[in-house]
Design a protein around this motif. Sequence first.
Motif, PDB file in Angstrom:
ATOM      1  N   THR A 212      41.168  44.147  41.804  1.00 33.96           N
ATOM      2  CA  THR A 212      40.828  42.453  42.072  1.00 33.96           C
ATOM      3  C   THR A 212      41.297  41.678  40.820  1.00 33.96           C
ATOM      4  N   GLY A 213      41.764  42.114  39.788  1.00 36.51           N
ATOM      5  CA  GLY A 213      41.902  41.310  38.783  1.00 36.51           C
ATOM      6  C   GLY A 213      40.451  41.067  38.132  1.00 36.51           C
ATOM      7  N   ASP A 214      40.514  39.410  37.812  1.00 35.97           N
ATOM      8  CA  ASP A 214      39.487  39.031  37.237  1.00 35.97           C
ATOM      9  C   ASP A 214      38.291  38.343  38.209  1.00 35.97           C
ATOM     10  N   SER A 215      38.175  39.271  39.163  1.00 38.16           N
ATOM     11  CA  SER A 215      37.253  38.705  40.232  1.00 38.16           C
ATOM     12  C   SER A 215      36.617  39.986  40.741  1.00 38.16           C
ATOM     13  N   ARG A 216      35.366  39.431  41.521  1.00 32.96           N
ATOM     14  CA  ARG A 216      34.530  40.225  42.181  1.00 32.96           C
ATOM     15  C   ARG A 216      34.796  39.959  43.803  1.00 32.96           C
TER      16      ARG A 216
END
Length: 225
Positions: A212-216
């Motif tokens: 998800t990269g820099d996310s939740r």
Amino acid sequence: MPAHTPPPSSGDLFGSPDEEAPWDEPIAPGAVLLRRYACARAPALLAAVKAIAAAAPFRHLITPGGQRMSVAMTNCGAQGWISDRRGYRYGPRDPLSDQPWPAMPDILAELAREAAARAGYADFAPEACLINLYRPGARLTLHQDRDELDLRAPIVSVSLGLPATFLFGGLQRADPTRRFPLVHGDVAVWGGPSRLAFHGIAPLRDGLHPATGDSRVNLTFRKTR
């Protein structure tokens, strides 16, 4: 409810939870964390979320008090949760497009039903899936899920992507709150005596996750009626 049989700890919150066998962690009467339960299905779940967001984009809702929520949200299913100056409520249509919310994909509904059954709640039939997108710094303050008409059904909450800290308290806001780390693939289920427990998410920390990269991404399933 299956016994709590945790695997050896990796000692790293940012490790590789996909490689761990699922196990159950009871946290309160009627509440359990199904550790790593959704890992195997995570790629398909995230693909479904991408398709849902293409039809009903993420947006930052406004609270009845006029505050902008730090978490971006969208919905799928027969009902969607919304908030604005008029209050918190469910509705069958996306207020941005006036179109019905996207249908709940089978893979989402199946995961919710199976997780609820594993936690001891048979025949869970989710009508709404609220999808939350957290970026670093976003949080969800302590609250109760009480906009549903049927409080006998549990809440099923799936964590994907960056780790988060789950805050879980009691039936009164002033009750002590415990902190539980959540990582990619963890599923929280609570109902019964804990159905109206106050809960939230602490501010998300900076990081990167392969999925998800820099996310939740959080999927919260509810029976609304």
